[in-house]
Design a protein around this motif. Structure first.
Motif, PDB file in Angstrom:
ATOM      1  N   LEU A   1     -54.145 -36.468 -62.005  1.00  0.00           N
ATOM      2  CA  LEU A   1     -55.031 -35.426 -62.524  1.00  0.00           C
ATOM      3  C   LEU A   1     -56.371 -36.093 -62.815  1.00  0.00           C
ATOM      4  O   LEU A   1     -56.439 -37.017 -63.638  1.00  0.00           O
ATOM      5  CB  LEU A   1     -54.430 -34.814 -63.791  1.00  0.00           C
ATOM      6  CG  LEU A   1     -55.281 -33.841 -64.595  1.00  0.00           C
ATOM      7  CD1 LEU A   1     -55.714 -32.666 -63.734  1.00  0.00           C
ATOM      8  CD2 LEU A   1     -54.513 -33.346 -65.810  1.00  0.00           C
TER       9      LEU A   1
ATOM     10  N   SER B   1     -60.988 -35.674 -62.850  1.00  0.00           N
ATOM     11  CA  SER B   1     -62.127 -34.775 -63.012  1.00  0.00           C
ATOM     12  C   SER B   1     -63.041 -34.831 -61.785  1.00  0.00           C
ATOM     13  O   SER B   1     -62.849 -35.644 -60.881  1.00  0.00           O
ATOM     14  CB  SER B   1     -62.919 -35.160 -64.259  1.00  0.00           C
ATOM     15  OG  SER B   1     -63.511 -36.441 -64.093  1.00  0.00           O
ATOM     16  N   ARG B   2     -64.073 -33.978 -61.800  1.00  0.00           N
ATOM     17  CA  ARG B   2     -65.043 -33.972 -60.698  1.00  0.00           C
ATOM     18  C   ARG B   2     -65.830 -35.273 -60.643  1.00  0.00           C
ATOM     19  O   ARG B   2     -66.391 -35.618 -59.597  1.00  0.00           O
ATOM     20  CB  ARG B   2     -66.010 -32.797 -60.866  1.00  0.00           C
ATOM     21  CG  ARG B   2     -65.398 -31.435 -60.605  1.00  0.00           C
ATOM     22  CD  ARG B   2     -66.415 -30.318 -60.793  1.00  0.00           C
ATOM     23  NE  ARG B   2     -66.901 -30.293 -62.178  1.00  0.00           N
ATOM     24  CZ  ARG B   2     -67.842 -29.451 -62.608  1.00  0.00           C
ATOM     25  NH1 ARG B   2     -68.410 -28.601 -61.772  1.00  0.00           N
ATOM     26  NH2 ARG B   2     -68.224 -29.467 -63.876  1.00  0.00           N
TER      27      ARG B   2
ATOM     28  N   ARG C   1     -57.442 -38.530 -65.562  1.00  0.00           N
ATOM     29  CA  ARG C   1     -57.056 -38.086 -66.907  1.00  0.00           C
ATOM     30  C   ARG C   1     -55.552 -38.149 -67.140  1.00  0.00           C
ATOM     31  O   ARG C   1     -55.108 -38.206 -68.286  1.00  0.00           O
ATOM     32  CB  ARG C   1     -57.547 -36.655 -67.128  1.00  0.00           C
ATOM     33  CG  ARG C   1     -59.050 -36.465 -66.993  1.00  0.00           C
ATOM     34  CD  ARG C   1     -59.805 -37.387 -67.922  1.00  0.00           C
ATOM     35  NE  ARG C   1     -61.242 -37.168 -67.880  1.00  0.00           N
ATOM     36  CZ  ARG C   1     -62.133 -37.959 -68.456  1.00  0.00           C
ATOM     37  NH1 ARG C   1     -61.727 -39.057 -69.090  1.00  0.00           N
ATOM     38  NH2 ARG C   1     -63.425 -37.685 -68.398  1.00  0.00           N
TER      39      ARG C   1
ATOM     40  N   ARG D   1     -57.760 -27.475 -57.125  1.00  0.00           N
ATOM     41  CA  ARG D   1     -58.772 -27.604 -58.175  1.00  0.00           C
ATOM     42  C   ARG D   1     -58.688 -26.419 -59.129  1.00  0.00           C
ATOM     43  O   ARG D   1     -58.627 -25.267 -58.705  1.00  0.00           O
ATOM     44  CB  ARG D   1     -60.169 -27.683 -57.566  1.00  0.00           C
ATOM     45  CG  ARG D   1     -61.277 -27.756 -58.608  1.00  0.00           C
ATOM     46  CD  ARG D   1     -62.642 -27.808 -57.986  1.00  0.00           C
ATOM     47  NE  ARG D   1     -63.689 -27.741 -59.014  1.00  0.00           N
ATOM     48  CZ  ARG D   1     -64.985 -27.774 -58.749  1.00  0.00           C
ATOM     49  NH1 ARG D   1     -65.419 -27.868 -57.500  1.00  0.00           N
ATOM     50  NH2 ARG D   1     -65.862 -27.694 -59.742  1.00  0.00           N
TER      51      ARG D   1
ATOM     52  N   SER E   1     -62.779 -27.827 -63.732  1.00  0.00           N
ATOM     53  CA  SER E   1     -63.357 -29.148 -63.454  1.00  0.00           C
ATOM     54  C   SER E   1     -62.302 -30.197 -63.162  1.00  0.00           C
ATOM     55  O   SER E   1     -62.620 -31.380 -63.040  1.00  0.00           O
ATOM     56  CB  SER E   1     -64.201 -29.606 -64.648  1.00  0.00           C
ATOM     57  OG  SER E   1     -63.392 -29.751 -65.810  1.00  0.00           O
ATOM     58  N   LEU E   2     -61.036 -29.790 -63.044  1.00  0.00           N
ATOM     59  CA  LEU E   2     -59.946 -30.744 -62.852  1.00  0.00           C
ATOM     60  C   LEU E   2     -59.265 -30.563 -61.505  1.00  0.00           C
ATOM     61  O   LEU E   2     -59.074 -29.430 -61.040  1.00  0.00           O
ATOM     62  CB  LEU E   2     -58.915 -30.595 -63.975  1.00  0.00           C
ATOM     63  CG  LEU E   2     -59.367 -31.007 -65.386  1.00  0.00           C
ATOM     64  CD1 LEU E   2     -58.307 -30.625 -66.403  1.00  0.00           C
ATOM     65  CD2 LEU E   2     -59.664 -32.496 -65.451  1.00  0.00           C
TER      66      LEU E   2
ATOM     67  N   CYS F   1     -58.759 -26.795 -70.879  1.00  0.00           N
ATOM     68  CA  CYS F   1     -59.937 -27.433 -70.298  1.00  0.00           C
ATOM     69  C   CYS F   1     -59.709 -28.945 -70.282  1.00  0.00           C
ATOM     70  O   CYS F   1     -58.701 -29.448 -70.786  1.00  0.00           O
ATOM     71  CB  CYS F   1     -61.207 -27.079 -71.070  1.00  0.00           C
ATOM     72  SG  CYS F   1     -61.248 -27.719 -72.762  1.00  0.00           S
ATOM     73  N   GLU F   2     -60.675 -29.663 -69.719  1.00  0.00           N
ATOM     74  CA  GLU F   2     -60.527 -31.110 -69.585  1.00  0.00           C
ATOM     75  C   GLU F   2     -60.396 -31.801 -70.935  1.00  0.00           C
ATOM     76  O   GLU F   2     -59.630 -32.758 -71.085  1.00  0.00           O
ATOM     77  CB  GLU F   2     -61.728 -31.669 -68.817  1.00  0.00           C
ATOM     78  CG  GLU F   2     -61.628 -33.148 -68.494  1.00  0.00           C
ATOM     79  CD  GLU F   2     -62.792 -33.639 -67.658  1.00  0.00           C
ATOM     80  OE1 GLU F   2     -62.912 -34.864 -67.493  1.00  0.00           O
ATOM     81  OE2 GLU F   2     -63.579 -32.798 -67.187  1.00  0.00           O
TER      82      GLU F   2
ATOM     83  N   VAL G   1     -56.841 -31.956 -72.338  1.00  0.00           N
ATOM     84  CA  VAL G   1     -56.011 -32.997 -71.731  1.00  0.00           C
ATOM     85  C   VAL G   1     -56.391 -34.375 -72.267  1.00  0.00           C
ATOM     86  O   VAL G   1     -55.530 -35.235 -72.500  1.00  0.00           O
ATOM     87  CB  VAL G   1     -56.134 -32.958 -70.194  1.00  0.00           C
ATOM     88  CG1 VAL G   1     -55.325 -34.078 -69.553  1.00  0.00           C
ATOM     89  CG2 VAL G   1     -55.681 -31.608 -69.661  1.00  0.00           C
ATOM     90  N   ILE G   2     -57.701 -34.587 -72.504  1.00  0.00           N
ATOM     91  CA  ILE G   2     -58.160 -35.886 -72.993  1.00  0.00           C
ATOM     92  C   ILE G   2     -57.645 -36.165 -74.403  1.00  0.00           C
ATOM     93  O   ILE G   2     -57.115 -37.242 -74.695  1.00  0.00           O
ATOM     94  CB  ILE G   2     -59.705 -35.954 -72.964  1.00  0.00           C
ATOM     95  CG1 ILE G   2     -60.207 -35.916 -71.508  1.00  0.00           C
ATOM     96  CG2 ILE G   2     -60.207 -37.219 -73.657  1.00  0.00           C
ATOM     97  CD1 ILE G   2     -61.713 -35.825 -71.390  1.00  0.00           C
TER      98      ILE G   2
END
Length: 200
Positions: A50, A52-53, A58, A104, A107-108, A142-143, A146-147
């Motif tokens: 997984l 990001s752009r 991540r 996609r 953004s992931l 959203c990203e 996950v972070i």
């Protein structure tokens, strides 16, 4: 054998994942056992990435043994290959002796590696189911979710996939297991806090 009578049959999984069908056949007072083998047709995921752009990984889950150097090489080459593809191109590509299926979401990029003979649409459905789980738990994931909650993302993935094969398809059951885990974690934190202040 000629004139044999089928006394019973049983199916089991072989050591390589194949389905073994055992038939007990009677003929002239003797019993014969015939074993038929066929592949189980289970989609086995080799690894999931997984990213990001911007190419930041991540989440990564490896279901086969790879050396650390090979993992870094796969991540670097695969991220570059997927990000270089245009949006109108298909979601499948070949990488070495494996087939890469990616999708996609915002953004992931969710990317899974499978064997060339595996069904790409099933893999896309597994990826989509994982995204649905993340959405259901975080609420429009959203990203950043996950972070900052990566352990939850890993836990959900482990509830969905074990050893590279999907083990639970019910979102309700997975969310129930995650909720129970959250309650257990909260109880442990409260217990530690009470012990820290000598309240128990």
């Amino acid at each position: 054998p000629f004139g044999a009578q089928l006394l019973g049959s049983m199916q089991m999984q072989g050591p390589s994942g194949e389905v073994m069908t055992t038939e007990r056949v009677g003929s002239l007072g003797r019993a014969h056992v015939i074993i038929h083998s066929q592949t189980s047709g289970i989609t086995m995921i080799q690894y999931i990435l997984l990213f990001s752009r911007q190419g930041k990984v991540r989440l990564q889950k490896w279901y086969q043994a790879y050396a650390a150097k090979d993992k870094k090489k796969i991540q670097r080459e695969l991220v570059s290959a997927v990000l270089a593809r245009k949006s109108k191109m298909c979601n499948f590509l070949e990488y070495g002796d494996l087939k890469i299926v990616y999708k996609r979401y915002a953004s992931l990029f969710f990317c899974a590696a499978v064997e060339p003979e595996d069904n790409e649409l099933i893999v896309l459905e597994i990826i989509h189911r994982y995204v649905e789980l993340l959405d259901k738990y975080f609420g429009s994931v959203c990203e950043l979710d996950v972070i900052f909650n990566f352990e939850k993302a890993y836990y959900m993935l482990d509830e969905l996939i074990v050893g590279g094969a999907i083990q639970e398809s019910s979102k309700k059951n997975i969310v129930r297991a995650i909720t129970a885990q959250d309650m257990l974690q909260e109880t442990d934190e409260q217990t530690k806090l009470l012990q820290e202040y000598n309240l128990m």
